[in-house]
Design an enzyme around this catalytic site. Structure first.
Site, PDB file in Angstrom:
ATOM      1  N   LYS A  16      47.324  44.828  44.232  1.00 57.02           N
ATOM      2  CA  LYS A  16      46.235  44.446  45.155  1.00 57.02           C
ATOM      3  C   LYS A  16      46.574  43.163  45.901  1.00 57.02           C
ATOM      4  O   LYS A  16      46.483  43.079  47.122  1.00 57.02           O
ATOM      5  CB  LYS A  16      44.907  44.254  44.390  1.00 57.02           C
ATOM      6  CG  LYS A  16      44.421  45.461  43.636  1.00 57.02           C
ATOM      7  CD  LYS A  16      43.085  45.210  42.932  1.00 57.02           C
ATOM      8  CE  LYS A  16      43.116  44.131  41.862  1.00 57.02           C
ATOM      9  NZ  LYS A  16      43.925  44.496  40.665  1.00 57.02           N
ATOM     10  N   ARG A  91      34.103  44.583  41.484  1.00 55.88           N
ATOM     11  CA  ARG A  91      34.767  45.055  40.288  1.00 55.88           C
ATOM     12  C   ARG A  91      33.835  45.786  39.346  1.00 55.88           C
ATOM     13  O   ARG A  91      34.256  46.281  38.308  1.00 55.88           O
ATOM     14  CB  ARG A  91      35.279  43.829  39.564  1.00 55.88           C
ATOM     15  CG  ARG A  91      36.748  44.054  39.224  1.00 55.88           C
ATOM     16  CD  ARG A  91      37.468  43.152  38.958  1.00 55.88           C
ATOM     17  NE  ARG A  91      38.468  42.757  38.158  1.00 55.88           N
ATOM     18  CZ  ARG A  91      39.492  42.071  38.631  1.00 55.88           C
ATOM     19  NH1 ARG A  91      39.586  41.782  39.898  1.00 55.88           N
ATOM     20  NH2 ARG A  91      40.405  41.689  37.830  1.00 55.88           N
ATOM     21  N   ARG A 130      55.962  39.404  35.439  1.00 57.54           N
ATOM     22  CA  ARG A 130      55.318  38.242  36.067  1.00 57.54           C
ATOM     23  C   ARG A 130      55.075  37.138  35.036  1.00 57.54           C
ATOM     24  O   ARG A 130      55.193  35.951  35.342  1.00 57.54           O
ATOM     25  CB  ARG A 130      53.998  38.644  36.730  1.00 57.54           C
ATOM     26  CG  ARG A 130      53.345  37.464  37.442  1.00 57.54           C
ATOM     27  CD  ARG A 130      52.130  37.866  38.232  1.00 57.54           C
ATOM     28  NE  ARG A 130      51.063  38.322  37.365  1.00 57.54           N
ATOM     29  CZ  ARG A 130      49.955  38.895  37.794  1.00 57.54           C
ATOM     30  NH1 ARG A 130      49.766  39.111  39.072  1.00 57.54           N
ATOM     31  NH2 ARG A 130      49.021  39.272  36.953  1.00 57.54           N
ATOM     32  N   ARG A 136      51.167  33.307  34.001  1.00 52.23           N
ATOM     33  CA  ARG A 136      49.707  33.345  34.145  1.00 52.23           C
ATOM     34  C   ARG A 136      49.098  33.527  32.770  1.00 52.23           C
ATOM     35  O   ARG A 136      49.551  34.386  32.001  1.00 52.23           O
ATOM     36  CB  ARG A 136      49.326  34.513  35.084  1.00 52.23           C
ATOM     37  CG  ARG A 136      48.141  34.177  35.969  1.00 52.23           C
ATOM     38  CD  ARG A 136      47.889  35.255  36.987  1.00 52.23           C
ATOM     39  NE  ARG A 136      46.909  36.223  36.512  1.00 52.23           N
ATOM     40  CZ  ARG A 136      46.408  37.188  37.267  1.00 52.23           C
ATOM     41  NH1 ARG A 136      46.808  37.311  38.525  1.00 52.23           N
ATOM     42  NH2 ARG A 136      45.526  38.032  36.781  1.00 52.23           N
ATOM     43  N   ARG A 147      42.391  43.791  29.736  1.00 53.83           N
ATOM     44  CA  ARG A 147      42.087  43.886  31.176  1.00 53.83           C
ATOM     45  C   ARG A 147      42.132  45.344  31.632  1.00 53.83           C
ATOM     46  O   ARG A 147      41.302  45.777  32.429  1.00 53.83           O
ATOM     47  CB  ARG A 147      43.094  43.045  31.990  1.00 53.83           C
ATOM     48  CG  ARG A 147      42.807  41.540  31.919  1.00 53.83           C
ATOM     49  CD  ARG A 147      44.029  40.704  32.251  1.00 53.83           C
ATOM     50  NE  ARG A 147      44.531  40.906  33.597  1.00 53.83           N
ATOM     51  CZ  ARG A 147      45.776  40.591  33.984  1.00 53.83           C
ATOM     52  NH1 ARG A 147      46.626  40.070  33.110  1.00 53.83           N
ATOM     53  NH2 ARG A 147      46.148  40.782  35.217  1.00 53.83           N
TER      54      ARG A 147
END
Ligand code: AP5
Ligand code: MG
Length: 193
Positions: A16, A91, A130, A136, A147
């Site tokens: 996204k 969301r 990532r 993160r 998630r």
């Protein structure tokens, strides 16, 4: 002139943010990521950031009202733009209803909802990669799993919500960033005419 509003929908790691950024540049739209807005609040140490962190760090969604109020606040401060690309918002069905004007001071007519489809293995691969690069805090295997579960429980029902409105487009999110971008550009160009 009415603003052109796009929503990027898809699982964590579906691309996204990557695609919203380049689409925003190409079509001269404002890229708005609630995940990025929350992360900025967290790094500034604000009370909102502190509250958001307690949800984000366990892979849960932040409360709808917290999210929508932050979004509204941000939108009112934006300079005049041609339109918006919303990345990671709405969301939940309740957030979608809020954007449709239920309890939201401004009605934001949405023109296109682009749903990026990526399989589960690819999602894990991308987010774990990532994690190594950016670190993160919510990119750990346990939180990624949460998630994804929350995406299926709370966000996936939005496909049906927007399908019924006739603005949902299914996009194959597997492949190269450039290939997916090309496909998205075709869909956006056709609708923006
Ligand atoms: P948010 O920041 O929105 O995270 P997310 O939805 O979990 O998704 P990501 O940002 O991880 O993935 P993405 O789809 O943007 O993919 P990306 O382009 O980065 O939200 C974080 C948290 O904030 C939520 O869990 C929640 O707590 C809270 N929150 C945010 N919005 C909220 C809301 N509206 N309501 C309530 N709570 C909210 O790509 C991922 C990786 O893959 C990158 O490294 C990228 O370089 C790579 N990549 C991208 N495309 C490709 C490709 N084609 N091939 C290979 N690699 C690729
Ligand atoms: Mg993102």
């Amino acid at each position: 002139m009415e603003k052109f509003n796009i929503v990027m929908l898809g699982a964590p790691g579906s691309g996204k943010g990557t695609q919203a950024k380049i689409l925003a540049e190409k079509f001269n739209l404002a890229h708005i990521s609630t995940g990025d807005l929350f992360r900025k609040q967290i790094s500034s140490g604000s009370p909102l950031g502190l509250e958001a962190k307690s949800y984000i760090d366990r892979g849960a969604l932040c409360p709808d009202s917290l999210t929508i109020n932050m979004l509204h606040d941000f939108l009112t401060k934006l300079p005049d733009v041609k339109g918006h690309i919303f990345d990671g918002v709405p969301r939940t069905v309740q957030q979608a209803q809020m954007l449709d004007g239920v309890g939201f001071p401004t009605v934001l007519p949405l023109h296109l909802v682009l749903n990026l489809n990526v399989d589960a293995d690819e999602i894990s691969r991308r987010l774990l990669k990532r994690a190594e690069i950016e670190g993160r805090s919510d990119d750990t295997p346990e939180i990624i799993e949460k998630r994804i579960q929350n995406y299926f429980a709370q966000t996936k029902p939005l496909e049906d919500y927007y399908e019924k409105k006739g603005i949902l487009r299914q996009i194959n999110g597997m492949g190269t960033v450039e290939g997916i971008f090309e496909e998205l550009c075709k869909v956006v160009s056709a609708e923006m005419k």
